[in-house]
Design an enzyme around this catalytic site. Structure first.
Site, PDB file in Angstrom:
ATOM      1  N   ASP A  30       0.863  -1.187   0.000  1.00  0.00           N
ATOM      2  CA  ASP A  30       0.000   0.000   0.000  1.00  0.00           C
ATOM      3  C   ASP A  30       0.898   1.235   0.000  1.00  0.00           C
ATOM      4  O   ASP A  30       1.942   1.236   0.671  1.00  0.00           O
ATOM      5  CB  ASP A  30      -0.877  -0.022   1.270  1.00  0.00           C
ATOM      6  N   LEU A  32      -0.122   4.099   1.112  1.00  0.00           N
ATOM      7  CA  LEU A  32      -0.640   4.884   2.238  1.00  0.00           C
ATOM      8  C   LEU A  32      -1.133   6.269   1.836  1.00  0.00           C
ATOM      9  O   LEU A  32      -1.231   7.158   2.670  1.00  0.00           O
ATOM     10  CB  LEU A  32       0.407   4.990   3.367  1.00  0.00           C
ATOM     11  N   PHE A  81      -6.777  -4.708  -4.488  1.00  0.00           N
ATOM     12  CA  PHE A  81      -7.732  -3.637  -4.177  1.00  0.00           C
ATOM     13  C   PHE A  81      -7.207  -2.253  -4.555  1.00  0.00           C
ATOM     14  O   PHE A  81      -8.008  -1.341  -4.756  1.00  0.00           O
ATOM     15  CB  PHE A  81      -8.041  -3.596  -2.668  1.00  0.00           C
ATOM     16  N   TYR A 149     -14.006   6.011 -13.697  1.00  0.00           N
ATOM     17  CA  TYR A 149     -13.726   4.974 -12.693  1.00  0.00           C
ATOM     18  C   TYR A 149     -14.181   3.605 -13.196  1.00  0.00           C
ATOM     19  O   TYR A 149     -13.411   2.637 -13.224  1.00  0.00           O
ATOM     20  CB  TYR A 149     -14.422   5.338 -11.372  1.00  0.00           C
ATOM     21  N   HIS A 197     -19.546   8.556   0.922  1.00  0.00           N
ATOM     22  CA  HIS A 197     -20.569   7.496   0.951  1.00  0.00           C
ATOM     23  C   HIS A 197     -21.715   7.794   1.908  1.00  0.00           C
ATOM     24  O   HIS A 197     -21.554   8.482   2.908  1.00  0.00           O
ATOM     25  CB  HIS A 197     -19.915   6.150   1.289  1.00  0.00           C
TER      26      HIS A 197
HETATM   27  N1  UDP Z   1     -25.984  10.094  -0.971  1.00  0.00           N
HETATM   28  C1  UDP Z   1     -26.596  11.156  -0.317  1.00  0.00           C
HETATM   29  N2  UDP Z   1     -25.832  11.891   0.535  1.00  0.00           N
HETATM   30  C2  UDP Z   1     -24.506  11.644   0.775  1.00  0.00           C
HETATM   31  C3  UDP Z   1     -23.911  10.549   0.115  1.00  0.00           C
HETATM   32  C4  UDP Z   1     -24.685   9.801  -0.755  1.00  0.00           C
HETATM   33  O1  UDP Z   1     -27.786  11.419  -0.500  1.00  0.00           O
HETATM   34  O2  UDP Z   1     -23.869  12.367   1.575  1.00  0.00           O
HETATM   35  C5  UDP Z   1     -26.789   9.273  -1.904  1.00  0.00           C
HETATM   36  C6  UDP Z   1     -26.239   9.246  -3.319  1.00  0.00           C
HETATM   37  O3  UDP Z   1     -26.727  10.344  -4.048  1.00  0.00           O
HETATM   38  C7  UDP Z   1     -26.737   7.902  -3.829  1.00  0.00           C
HETATM   39  C8  UDP Z   1     -26.738   7.012  -2.567  1.00  0.00           C
HETATM   40  O4  UDP Z   1     -26.733   7.918  -1.460  1.00  0.00           O
HETATM   41  O5  UDP Z   1     -28.058   8.031  -4.279  1.00  0.00           O
HETATM   42  C9  UDP Z   1     -25.522   6.104  -2.468  1.00  0.00           C
HETATM   43  O6  UDP Z   1     -24.366   6.895  -2.656  1.00  0.00           O
HETATM   44  P1  UDP Z   1     -22.907   6.385  -2.284  1.00  0.00           P
HETATM   45  O7  UDP Z   1     -21.953   7.516  -2.595  1.00  0.00           O
HETATM   46  O8  UDP Z   1     -22.881   5.864  -0.899  1.00  0.00           O
HETATM   47  O9  UDP Z   1     -22.662   5.161  -3.254  1.00  0.00           O
HETATM   48  P2  UDP Z   1     -22.721   5.036  -4.868  1.00  0.00           P
HETATM   49  O10 UDP Z   1     -24.041   4.386  -5.164  1.00  0.00           O
HETATM   50  O11 UDP Z   1     -22.581   6.396  -5.467  1.00  0.00           O
HETATM   51  O12 UDP Z   1     -21.581   4.136  -5.182  1.00  0.00           O
END
Ligand code: UDP
Length: 340
Positions: A30, A32, A81, A149, A197
Site C-alpha cells: 500500500d 498509504l 484492491f 472509474y 458514501h
Molecule cells: N448520498 C446522499 N448523501 C450523501 C452521500 C450519498 O444522499 O452524503 C446518496 C447518493 O446520491 C446515492 C446514494 O446515497 O443516491 C448512495 O451513494 P454512495 O456515494 O454511498 O454510493 P454510490 O451508489 O454512489 O456508489
C-alpha cells in the site's frame, strides 16, 4: 503467502482479517495515500493463530516497488484492491485514474508473470455496468460504464481476459455493489477523507461537530423518490474473496461475480434505519440530485451463490451498527490525537 494490494484501505483491511482467519499469511502492499498506517499496525497486531502479516510501502505505478514484494516473499496468489474509486474525481481527472488503476495493475500483472504467479482476485465494481438496462443486474448485463472509474475497472477486466488466454493467468473479478459496515470487533472500518458514501455521512452527522446530512435528490422514479442501492456488508464481501481464492486454488477458471444482496434500499430507508439504530433524530437537508447517480442499482447474486457457495448473512441494520461503532471510535481517536 497472499499479496493484498491496498490492504491498508477500507475493503482491503477487512479482507486481510478474513484471509488471516482463513489461515493465510498476508503481505500488504500500500502506498498509504488513502490507506492508513494505523490500520496496518492494527492488522499486524491481530493475533490470528500465528498467521503472519507483513507490510511493504510502495506504489503500483512504480514497477520496482511491486517487484520488490515478489523478491521478498514467495507469493501464491494476489488479491488486488489498490485503486482510486471516486466517481466524480475520475471524470474530472481521468489521467490520474488511468495511470493509477490501469497502469498500476499492468505493473502488478507484470511482476506476477515474471514470478510465475497465476492467480488473482480483483476488486471490480457494479460501475462497470453503467446505467442499468434492467434490474436486478446479473453478470450478463451489458458492461457500458458511464464514468472513468468504471471504465478503468472494465479495462482491467478485459486485460485479465487477454492475460488468461495468452499467459494462463486466472482471475476472479468481483463486482461490488454498495459496500457498507465495519469489522464486527471494531478493529478496522471505513475511513475516507473526504467521505462521500451515504452511511458514514449520515452517521458522521450524529457526532458533535458533524455536518448536517445532505440527501441528494428526492425526485427519482423510485418507491419514495430517493435512489435505491444494494448495500452489501463488508465482512460478507470479504468472505467472498476468500471463497474466490479457494475457487482458483481448486483449479477454477477465470470468472466474474456480482457481490450484492439482491435487495434494494432507498436513501430515505437507509436514513430511517440509521435513526433507529443510533436512537437519534438526525437532521437532514434536501439537495438536488448528485450528477451521475442512477435511480436504482440492485445485484442479482445468484451466480456467486451457485459457483462460489457464497451468501450474504448480515443485515443492513448490522452494517449500520458496526459502521456507527467505528465512527464513534474514529471520532474519539481523532479528538484525543491518537491518530492523525
Ligand atoms: N448520498 C446522499 N448523501 C450523501 C452521500 C450519498 O444522499 O452524503 C446518496 C447518493 O446520491 C446515492 C446514494 O446515497 O443516491 C448512495 O451513494 P454512495 O456515494 O454511498 O454510493 P454510490 O451508489 O454512489 O456508489
Amino acid at each position: 503467502m497472499i499479496l493484498v494490494t491496498g490492504g491498508a484501505g477500507y475493503i482491503g483491511s477487512h479482507n486481510v482479517i478474513a484471509l488471516l482467519d482463513a489461515g493465510y499469511d498476508v503481505v500488504i502492499f500500500d502506498n498509504l495515500e488513502l490507506g492508513h498506517i494505523e490500520t496496518v499496525e492494527t492488522l499486524k497486531n491481530i493475533n490470528s493463530n500465528g498467521r503472519v502479516v507483513d507490510f511493504v510501502k510502495g506504489d503500483l505505478q512504480n514497477l520496482v516497488d511491486i517487484k520488490s514484494v515478489f523478491e521478498k516473499h514467495k507469493i501464491d496468489a494476489v488479491v488486488h484492491f489498490a485503486a482510486y474509486s471516486q466517481v466524480a474525481e475520475s471524470v474530472k481527472n481521468p489521467q490520474k485514474y488511468y495511470f493509477n488503476n490501469v497502469y498500476g495493475t499492468l505493473n502488478l500483472l507484470c511482476a506476477m508473470l515474471e514470478n510465475n504467479v497465476k492467480r488473482i482476485v480483483f476488486s471490480s465494481t457494479a460501475a462497470t455496468y453503467g446505467e442499468p438496462v434492467y434490474v436486478p443486474i446479473d453478470e450478463k448485463h451489458p458492461q457500458m460504464p458511464i464514468n472513468t472509474y468504471g471504465k478503468t475497472k472494465l479495462m482491467i477486466e478485459n486485460i485479465m481476459d487477454d492475460y488468461d488466454k495468452a499467459y494462463g493467468l486466472r482471475s476472479v473479478r468481483l463486482r461490488y455493489f454498495n459496500v457498507a459496515g465495519a469489522d464486527s470487533q471494531n478493529r478496522v472500518g471505513e475511513w475516507h477523507e473526504p467521505e462521500t458514501h451515504l452511511i458514514p455521512n449520515i452517521l458522521k452527522s450524529t457526532f458533535s461537530g458533524g455536518k448536517t446530512f445532505q440527501m441528494f435528490g428526492t425526485d427519482y422514479p423510485t418507491k419514495d423518490g430517493t435512489c435505491v442501492r444494494d448495500y452489501i456488508n463488508v465482512e460478507d464481501l470479504a468472505k467472498a474473496h476468500v471463497l474466490a481464492l479457494k475457487y482458483l486454488e481448486n483449479g477454477g477458471r477465470t470468472n466474474f461475480f456480482n457481490l450484492g444482496t439482491n435487495e434494494g434500499n432507498s436513501v430515505k430507508e437507509v436514513f430511517s434505519s440509521c435513526e433507529k439504530v443510533t436512537e437519534k433524530e438526525i437532521s437532514v437537508e434536501i439537495k438536488p440530485r448528485r450528477e451521475g447517480d442512477p435511480a436504482t442499482l440492485i445485484a442479482d447474486n445468484k451466480k456467486a451463490k451457485e459457483d462460489l457457495g457464497w451468501s450474504p448473512e448480515r443485515s443492513l441494520e448490522e452494517s449500520i451498527l458496526t459502521a456507527y461503532n467505528w465512527e464513534d471510535k474514529l471520532t474519539k481517536s481523532i479528538k484525543i490525537g491518537c491518530i492523525k
